[in-house]
Design a protein around this motif. Structure first.
Motif, mmCIF file in Angstrom:
data_model
loop_
_atom_site.group_PDB
_atom_site.id
_atom_site.type_symbol
_atom_site.label_atom_id
_atom_site.label_comp_id
_atom_site.label_asym_id
_atom_site.label_seq_id
_atom_site.Cartn_x
_atom_site.Cartn_y
_atom_site.Cartn_z
ATOM 1 N N UNK A 403 3.282 -2.246 12.254
ATOM 2 C CA UNK A 403 3.578 -1.077 11.437
ATOM 3 C C UNK A 403 2.561 0.021 11.619
ATOM 4 N N UNK A 404 2.281 0.713 10.537
ATOM 5 C CA UNK A 404 1.377 1.855 10.543
ATOM 6 C C UNK A 404 -0.078 1.385 10.561
ATOM 7 N N UNK A 405 -0.942 2.193 11.182
ATOM 8 C CA UNK A 405 -2.392 1.973 11.112
ATOM 9 C C UNK A 405 -3.001 3.305 10.671
ATOM 10 N N UNK A 406 -3.398 3.388 9.413
ATOM 11 C CA UNK A 406 -3.911 4.642 8.865
ATOM 12 C C UNK A 406 -5.407 4.790 9.107
ATOM 13 N N UNK A 407 -5.864 5.919 9.633
ATOM 14 C CA UNK A 407 -7.297 6.189 9.650
ATOM 15 C C UNK A 407 -7.811 6.263 8.203
ATOM 16 N N UNK A 408 -8.969 5.705 7.918
ATOM 17 C CA UNK A 408 -9.460 5.665 6.537
ATOM 18 C C UNK A 408 -9.511 7.016 5.842
ATOM 19 N N UNK A 409 -9.861 8.077 6.573
ATOM 20 C CA UNK A 409 -10.028 9.378 5.912
ATOM 21 C C UNK A 409 -8.732 9.906 5.322
ATOM 22 N N UNK A 410 -7.577 9.510 5.871
ATOM 23 C CA UNK A 410 -6.309 10.034 5.371
ATOM 24 C C UNK A 410 -5.447 8.962 4.731
ATOM 25 N N UNK A 411 -5.941 7.736 4.655
ATOM 26 C CA UNK A 411 -5.143 6.643 4.090
ATOM 27 C C UNK A 411 -4.972 6.829 2.588
ATOM 28 N N UNK A 412 -3.737 6.813 2.080
ATOM 29 C CA UNK A 412 -3.536 6.872 0.630
ATOM 30 C C UNK A 412 -4.256 5.726 -0.085
ATOM 31 N N UNK A 413 -4.220 4.547 0.517
ATOM 32 C CA UNK A 413 -4.978 3.390 0.025
ATOM 33 C C UNK A 413 -5.897 2.959 1.159
ATOM 34 N N UNK A 414 -7.196 2.977 0.917
ATOM 35 C CA UNK A 414 -8.159 2.609 1.954
ATOM 36 C C UNK A 414 -8.446 1.116 1.975
#
Length: 610
Positions: A403-414
């Motif tokens: 699935x998705x891999x969010x960079x921490x700076x823009x992740x809604x949930x870190x």
């Protein structure tokens, strides 16, 4: 027994409703079923012997296994796996559940291998796990995207760009959605560039309108009549406006969510200046803000450069852009643009000012925009406008088969904190520890959440939050409780570590920073590995077939670029210039254009694009 019966009933209801939703992988669906079966085995009454008197009756086991096989097949996505399901059911004897799962998983792998390009629809479905209440593109046939999920807009406006706009003294405004034909057609080059994409309103109820009204494809012609009213003197300059809005461009026979949709949301800035030098300076300043956002926040490497005459914004003097590249698909994405419009629109809309010497001059104008194509989707319940293109670029750069891999700076949930209770464990104490860790992280400004739901197993929760791209998972089980520690699991590379509770907040902050940097480094390495330098047409064609980002010497002639498009056009599009990078390699004397054989004037990136 009464409590067990109620739980068994709930689990059987859950089993009955268990289906492979759109975008759910076979592995995720199978693991969800296994979790329910395991829970049922725990709560269901187990007789000491079967009816025939045996303690391990093979008939009972065979019947149970066959029932589970049917449950697995019934829940598969019928639009994809009907053929392999029929193949399995035609086998005599029936294969085991594990064998059937392997056959279906192999079919899934074959489908992915035969379609390496990650489509926007697949991205949407995998990431958001679309439920029935969502409005599907297929249902509306409008080519617009509606999603319900975490808000992806706030980080963009509040975390970064609002601060940029405020520092640059840019005012927020909102202008009309509709524009009359007479106003839209004032700037000839501009309207010709957008003519095939303009959507027109021709009716009000059942009555035909006397004059059709266009839905804005961009806002220059909507805003600039007001510029002519507001600007009279050099004291009114510079005038800097920004708006967050939606635009419609009816340009695609098959829209792609997040990447190419007919309606998309964006931020667009419009400014007016007294001199050419002021306008040119701002163009590059804004472009660097966009680069910073991509690389420092989205962890996506981009190239800053100049668009060709064929590819520049309709009516612009020149266009600069930041360009991203997706190695897996071999296609570029224009991430954001910053245009110098010169004085052309000022002439059309009579935007003049009196300078310090009392003479009348035309203003110099810029426009710049960054759309939802970047992070690949705007979701239905957003609090502010989300930015799809950036979403799209980010997902396609970092996403994987989970699935998705969010960079921490823009992740809604870190950080997601998950309890991992074993049999007979003190679940209350474990849950209490999870809440304490979450609270400590949130107090330090980290966006953390705990998942204490008791109707799903820890493994199911792992998959669920991995799919949503949460950068860091913290697990707490009985052993961790006893040792006053937690286990951390990184989403970007899967690395696990046991970390003492003391100093955990500082450790998590450092870890999130490492994840952010690693995601950028990995993406940049992939992008750089996909880039090749070519000097001849044959090398160009070979590199294009290998889905490469191509840097080639070019004579900078419009007809040559059009000829390249004609010669490379196929079912997925044609090669074109992406940009000529500002950081130009040296052109040695006598270097020839790869396509025309004429003397080359510059190095330019070429490739297919979204």
């Amino acid at each position: 027994m009464k409590k067990n019966s109620a739980r068994v009933y709930e689990l059987k209801e859950e089993l009955r409703a268990c289906r492979q939703r759109k975008g759910m992988t076979v592995d995720d669906y199978y693991n969800k079923l296994k979790t329910i079966w395991e829970d049922l085995a725990t709560y269901q009454h187990k007789p000491n012997s079967c009816l025939c008197g045996g303690s391990n009756c093979e008939d009972v086991k065979t019947s149970r296994d066959e029932e589970r096989l049917h449950q697995f097949l019934l829940g598969l996505d019928a639009s994809i796996y009907t053929n392999v399901k029929n193949e399995i059911l035609d086998m005599d004897p029936l294969p085991s559940l594990e064998q059937a799962y392997s056959m279906v998983a192999q079919e899934e792998d074959n489908r992915v291998s035969s379609n390496q390009e990650l489509s926007g629809e697949l991205v949407v479905d995998v990431i958001s796990n679309v439920e029935e209440e969502s409005v599907e593109t297929a249902d509306t046939n409008l080519g617009v995207t509606v999603k319900k999920d975490e808000d992806f807009g706030q980080w963009y406006s509040q975390t970064y760009f609002d601060a940029v706009l405020e520092k640059a003294e840019v005012d927020e405004n909102y202008f009309p959605l509709f524009v009359s034909a007479s106003v839209l057609e004032k700037e000839k080059d501009h309207v010709q560039g957008f003519a095939p994409e303009v959507a027109w309103v021709t009716k009000a109820g059942k009555s035909d309108l006397n004059i059709p009204i266009a839905i804005r494809p961009t806002s220059e012609t909507v805003i600039y009549p007001y510029f002519s009213k507001w600007i009279k003197s050099h004291r009114d300059l510079p005038l800097k406006l920004n708006q967050w809005n939606n635009v419609v461009r009816w340009e695609f026979s098959k829209p792609t969510p997040f990447i190419r949709s007919r309606e998309f949301l964006w931020q667009e800035g419009h400014t007016a200046h007294a001199t050419e030098e002021e306008a040119d300076k701002e163009v590059l300043e804004v472009l660097d803000h966009y680069r910073h956002l991509y690389e420092e926040y989205l962890a996506v490497p981009v190239v800053k450069g100049m668009k060709s005459e064929n590819e520049k914004f309709a009516g612009a003097r020149y266009t600069t852009s930041v360009e991203a590249f997706i190695p897996e698909t071999g296609r570029g994405i224009q991430g954001a643009t910053s245009h110098c419009l010169g004085t052309k629109f000022a002439k059309m809309f009579d935007i003049k000012f009196t300078n310090k010497e009392g003479k009348t001059e035309l203003v110099w104008q810029n426009s710049w925009a960054y759309s939802t194509r970047t992070k690949a989707f705007v979701l239905a319940h957003m609090k502010v406008f989300n930015l799809f293109l950036k979403i799209g670029v980010m997902i396609m750069t970092h996403g994987d088969d989970k699935g998705l891999v969010n960079p921490p700076k823009v992740a809604p949930i870190q950080v997601i904190v998950i309890p991992v209770p074993f049999k007979d464990a003190d679940t209350k104490e474990i849950s209490k520890a999870c809440c304490a860790v979450k609270d400590a992280l949130r107090e330090a400004g980290i966006r953390a959440k705990e998942d204490l739901s008791d109707n799903y197993s820890p493994k199911w929760k792992y998959s669920h939050w991995e799919m949503k791209g949460v950068p860091l998972r913290i697990e707490i089980g009985p052993r961790d409780l006893a040792k006053n520690q937690v286990r951390t699991v990184r989403r970007d590379n899967g690395v696990k570590a046991d970390v003492p509770r003391g100093g955990l907040v500082e450790h998590v902050m450092e870890l999130l920073g490492n994840i952010q940097q690693n995601m950028f480094d990995v993406a940049k390495q992939k992008r750089d590995d996909a880039c090749v330098v070519v000097k001849t047409w044959d090398e160009f064609v070979e590199a294009l077939g290998q889905k490469k980002l191509i840097l080639a010497p070019w004579c900078d002639e419009e007809e040559v670029e059009m000829d390249v498009k004609r010669r490379t056009k196929d079912e997925v599009g044609a090669a074109k210039t992406l940009c000529s990078p500002f950081d130009q390699p040296e052109i040695l004397e006598g270097t020839l254009c790869f396509a025309s054989g004429k003397l080359a004037k510059k190095w330019t990136y070429w490739g297919k694009s979204y």
